[in-house]
Scaffold this active site. Structure first.
Site, mmCIF file in Angstrom:
data_model
loop_
_atom_site.group_PDB
_atom_site.id
_atom_site.type_symbol
_atom_site.label_atom_id
_atom_site.label_comp_id
_atom_site.label_asym_id
_atom_site.label_seq_id
_atom_site.Cartn_x
_atom_site.Cartn_y
_atom_site.Cartn_z
ATOM 1 N N CYS A 118 -38.773 -93.671 38.831
ATOM 2 C CA CYS A 118 -38.381 -95.090 38.753
ATOM 3 C C CYS A 118 -38.605 -95.845 40.054
ATOM 4 O O CYS A 118 -38.647 -97.078 40.056
ATOM 5 C CB CYS A 118 -36.927 -95.208 38.329
ATOM 6 S SG CYS A 118 -36.577 -94.296 36.839
ATOM 7 N N HIS A 259 -33.837 -101.761 39.691
ATOM 8 C CA HIS A 259 -34.349 -100.905 38.621
ATOM 9 C C HIS A 259 -33.334 -100.910 37.474
ATOM 10 O O HIS A 259 -32.138 -100.718 37.674
ATOM 11 C CB HIS A 259 -34.560 -99.485 39.139
ATOM 12 C CG HIS A 259 -34.752 -98.488 38.053
ATOM 13 N ND1 HIS A 259 -35.641 -98.693 37.022
ATOM 14 C CD2 HIS A 259 -34.163 -97.300 37.805
ATOM 15 C CE1 HIS A 259 -35.589 -97.660 36.196
ATOM 16 N NE2 HIS A 259 -34.695 -96.807 36.644
ATOM 17 N N ASN A 289 -34.583 -98.291 29.843
ATOM 18 C CA ASN A 289 -35.046 -97.852 31.164
ATOM 19 C C ASN A 289 -36.526 -97.495 31.059
ATOM 20 O O ASN A 289 -36.878 -96.483 30.462
ATOM 21 C CB ASN A 289 -34.211 -96.640 31.599
ATOM 22 C CG ASN A 289 -34.645 -96.069 32.945
ATOM 23 O OD1 ASN A 289 -35.723 -96.381 33.436
ATOM 24 N ND2 ASN A 289 -33.808 -95.224 33.520
HETATM 25 N N1 ACO Z 1 -23.867 -91.689 21.824
HETATM 26 C C1 ACO Z 1 -22.576 -91.383 21.628
HETATM 27 N N2 ACO Z 1 -21.859 -90.580 22.434
HETATM 28 C C2 ACO Z 1 -22.494 -90.062 23.501
HETATM 29 C C3 ACO Z 1 -23.862 -90.332 23.771
HETATM 30 C C4 ACO Z 1 -24.554 -91.185 22.878
HETATM 31 N N3 ACO Z 1 -25.840 -91.528 23.033
HETATM 32 N N4 ACO Z 1 -24.212 -89.687 24.897
HETATM 33 C C5 ACO Z 1 -23.133 -89.035 25.325
HETATM 34 N N5 ACO Z 1 -22.094 -89.249 24.480
HETATM 35 C C6 ACO Z 1 -20.742 -88.738 24.583
HETATM 36 C C7 ACO Z 1 -20.675 -87.381 25.240
HETATM 37 O O1 ACO Z 1 -20.880 -86.344 24.304
HETATM 38 C C8 ACO Z 1 -19.295 -87.392 25.812
HETATM 39 O O2 ACO Z 1 -18.366 -87.097 24.785
HETATM 40 P P1 ACO Z 1 -17.073 -86.199 25.077
HETATM 41 O O3 ACO Z 1 -16.270 -86.963 26.095
HETATM 42 O O4 ACO Z 1 -16.447 -86.084 23.756
HETATM 43 O O5 ACO Z 1 -17.601 -84.901 25.636
HETATM 44 C C9 ACO Z 1 -19.076 -88.846 26.226
HETATM 45 O O6 ACO Z 1 -19.968 -89.604 25.425
HETATM 46 C C10 ACO Z 1 -19.317 -89.105 27.680
HETATM 47 O O7 ACO Z 1 -20.541 -88.486 28.053
HETATM 48 P P2 ACO Z 1 -21.200 -88.705 29.462
HETATM 49 O O8 ACO Z 1 -22.481 -87.952 29.527
HETATM 50 O O9 ACO Z 1 -20.178 -88.457 30.528
HETATM 51 O O10 ACO Z 1 -21.517 -90.282 29.342
HETATM 52 P P3 ACO Z 1 -21.796 -91.306 30.495
HETATM 53 O O11 ACO Z 1 -20.799 -92.382 30.480
HETATM 54 O O12 ACO Z 1 -22.097 -90.636 31.784
HETATM 55 O O13 ACO Z 1 -23.142 -91.981 29.986
HETATM 56 C C11 ACO Z 1 -25.440 -91.910 30.522
HETATM 57 C C12 ACO Z 1 -24.304 -91.196 29.852
HETATM 58 C C13 ACO Z 1 -25.665 -93.225 29.813
HETATM 59 C C14 ACO Z 1 -26.672 -91.031 30.398
HETATM 60 C C15 ACO Z 1 -25.091 -92.183 32.022
HETATM 61 O O14 ACO Z 1 -24.638 -90.999 32.612
HETATM 62 C C16 ACO Z 1 -26.249 -92.715 32.809
HETATM 63 O O15 ACO Z 1 -26.723 -93.801 32.564
HETATM 64 N N6 ACO Z 1 -26.706 -91.968 33.834
HETATM 65 C C17 ACO Z 1 -27.816 -92.394 34.640
HETATM 66 C C18 ACO Z 1 -29.061 -92.022 33.928
HETATM 67 C C19 ACO Z 1 -30.280 -92.571 34.565
HETATM 68 O O16 ACO Z 1 -30.261 -93.589 35.199
HETATM 69 N N7 ACO Z 1 -31.373 -91.847 34.353
HETATM 70 C C20 ACO Z 1 -32.623 -92.265 34.790
HETATM 71 C C21 ACO Z 1 -32.888 -91.793 36.147
HETATM 72 S S1 ACO Z 1 -34.164 -92.650 36.769
HETATM 73 C C22 ACO Z 1 -35.707 -91.966 36.473
HETATM 74 O O17 ACO Z 1 -36.377 -91.649 37.380
HETATM 75 C C23 ACO Z 1 -36.276 -91.786 35.123
#
Ligand code: ACO
Length: 332
Positions: A118, A259, A289
């Site tokens: 990214c 980003h 993203n």
């Molecule tokens: N739909 C419904 N529920 C979900 C989903 C989904 N798509 N994904 C996760 N959950 C659930 C999980 O199972 C978990 O449930 P539980 O509490 O019963 O176990 C709960 O939601 C929380 O899960 P987390 O993984 O802790 O969710 P979080 O709030 O962290 O959101 C996310 C996940 C959106 C991926 C976030 O962590 C994020 O945006 N991280 C950054 C990712 C990013 O920027 N990546 C790109 C990097 S850049 C590059 O170079 C490509």
């Protein structure tokens, strides 16, 4: 670091290209166990573009560059260099940049791909500014392009909901005014954190300790929460450093272009640094993203809307897999 040389750099034109197909959260609900509400609340994403078989990193990148060239008035064979920032190219060899160069008629421009995820476009933009500013080049095209939907496991709901496809490009040219272009830049990485997001092709690519969850080879593996925590801190530090090192106040900046990884990450920077929210550009709701394409798509939308004023600074910030991060204060 301040602008050290006797000339500056101008963005002569920008362009973007996205796949025709729009995949909404509602449609995703039919593919994976998720909900529109969850995705919108946790990420800000409502829809993303998804490439079909004929829409590729090559074709999207080419189309974005053609638009940028048309708007810039620069002819393809005047380019000294084409940099393609991407981690999802169809072929490792030759570079996507080489194929795009042939397609647009860029003659003997230097061509290479840049894999900084990214942060890739911003790495490329900073490099283009430096090359032009020191007189090693006159005209450089930088393209940020990804088709990450081909790398996601659609059953992995933490990954498949985030990414979208697209391309953005900008043509950078020399300008007599040294105050134009990059006034401050940072580029960093921390390879110790590469395991937070990677794309394993073979068993040997999977790092020790990460075998717990079933890993589908050929698909992105992401530790979202770890990236999230890292990104929140780095975003804020990068913007604060850029302001401090250039002596700008938050109100001096016409646009903050971050980003588009997760709207909550951007909102935490707005809150913590008291940034004027209306100057922080957000389009993640429509694109998801798009990794290296995210910043040039934002830039192109702002230019197209006539919202970039000459003589005022913008701040650009990105972080990505590697991990990598970069920032730039750009005088338009
Ligand atoms: N739909 C419904 N529920 C979900 C989903 C989904 N798509 N994904 C996760 N959950 C659930 C999980 O199972 C978990 O449930 P539980 O509490 O019963 O176990 C709960 O939601 C929380 O899960 P987390 O993984 O802790 O969710 P979080 O709030 O962290 O959101 C996310 C996940 C959106 C991926 C976030 O962590 C994020 O945006 N991280 C950054 C990712 C990013 O920027 N990546 C790109 C990097 S850049 C590059 O170079 C490509």
């Amino acid at each position: 670091m301040s602008a050290p040389f006797g000339r500056g750099v101008r963005i002569a034109g920008t362009g973007r290209a996205v796949p025709a197909c729009v995949l909404t959260n509602k449609e995703l609900e039919k593919i994976v166990d998720t909900s529109d509400e969850w995705i919108a609340q946790r990420t800000g994403i409502r829809a993303r573009h998804k490439a079909n078989d004929s829409e590729t990193v090559f074709s999207l990148g080419r189309d974005a560059l053609l638009k940028a060239l048309e708007r810039s008035g620069v002819k393809a064979d005047e380019l000294d260099m084409i940099i393609v920032a991407s981690v999802s190219g169809e072929m490792i060899c030759p570079s996507t940049a080489a194929r795009i160069s042939e397609a647009v008629g860029a003659g003997e421009a230097a061509v290479f791909d840049l894999a900084a995820a990214c942060s890739g476009f911003l790495y490329g933009m900073n490099m283009a500014d430096t090359m032009i500013r020191c007189g090693r080049a006159e005209k450089i095209a930088v393209i940020g392009v990804e088709v990450l939907t081909r790398l996601v496991d659609w059953g992995d709901r933490s990954v498949s909901i985030i990414f979208g496809d697209g391309a953005g490009a900008a043509v950078f040219v020399a300008d007599a005014d040294p105050k134009k272009g990059c006034q401050y830049q940072e580029m960093h990485g921390d390879g110790r954190l590469w395991r937070t997001l990677y794309h394993p092709r073979l068993d040997r690519d999977v790092p020790a300790g990460d075998e717990a969850n079933p890993i589908r080879l050929g698909h992105l593996r992401m530790h979202g929460r770890e990236i999230y925590k890292f990104a929140v801190t780095r975003f804020q530090e990068a913007i604060r450093d850029a302001l401090e090192r250039t002596g700008l106040s938050v109100g001096d900046v016409q646009h903050y272009i971050c980003h588009q990884s997760n709207q909550r990450i951007i909102e935490s920077a707005i809150e913590k640094l008291k940034l004027p929210a209306e100057r922080v550009y957000i389009n993640i709701d429509r694109y998801g993203n798009t990794s290296a394409a995210s910043i040039p798509i934002c830039l192109d939308e702002l230019f197209e809307a006539g919202r970039i004023e000459s003589g005022k600074p913008i701040i650009l910030v990105a972080f990505g897999a590697g991990v990598t991060w970069a920032s730039c204060v750009w005088n338009t």
